[in-house]
Write an enzyme that holds these catalytic residues in place. Sequence first.
Site: not given
Ligand code: G3P
Length: 218
Positions: A87
Amino acid sequence: MKFFVDTANLDQIREANDLGVLDGVTTNPSLMAKEGIKGEEAIFRHYETICDLVDGDVSAEVLSTDYNGIIEEGKKLAAIHPNIVVKVPMIKDGIKAIRWFTENGIRTNCTLVFSAGQAILAAKAGATYLSPFIGRIDDSSWDGMELIGQISHIYKLQGFKTEILAASIRSALHIVKAAEMGADVCTCPLDSILGLLKHPLTDLGLAKFVEDAKKMNG
Ligand code: G3P
């Protein structure tokens, strides 16, 4: 549409995998830190454990932000297991690194994507997956799902092979909408996956069936 679970928590990964519908796992530095994983050895061991638990792609994020650092780290991560997808952040050095990984047979997930322009660059570089952050776009009062639709349209029109991985999913409705908008993959917290099960008429209907089943048993 493939289902990935977006966590580094082993119990949640096991629970999602036990449902029998899991196709992979995504992690990021925030999710790894939340589990208290520290140091290269522990990080690598954790990815190995996840790869042993789940038969599917596992995204492991580089911590470096410069080209040479991303390449060196990505090579080491990719060597952990054939299911590891490196990633890489959507930055200039990240795009250059994705091109290098693509030419050297290492699969990538381009992360922190918030625009169609970024999506085109990542696809040109040969990214395997593209991660637009739906929830974070919604948080800033733009429409994350519109972006998924726009990228899906562009990729189809242009014949790009990069798979759209809807990330930063916050609800079961996000999963349904991402499927509608043409996402190839949805990476979700376990709660959002379990949210797909919920409907009050299912609960009421089952309660009635269970009650009537007692009558059938005499
Ligand atoms: O895969 C990306 C994700 O983990 C981000 O999620 O909820 O931190 O915006 P969030």
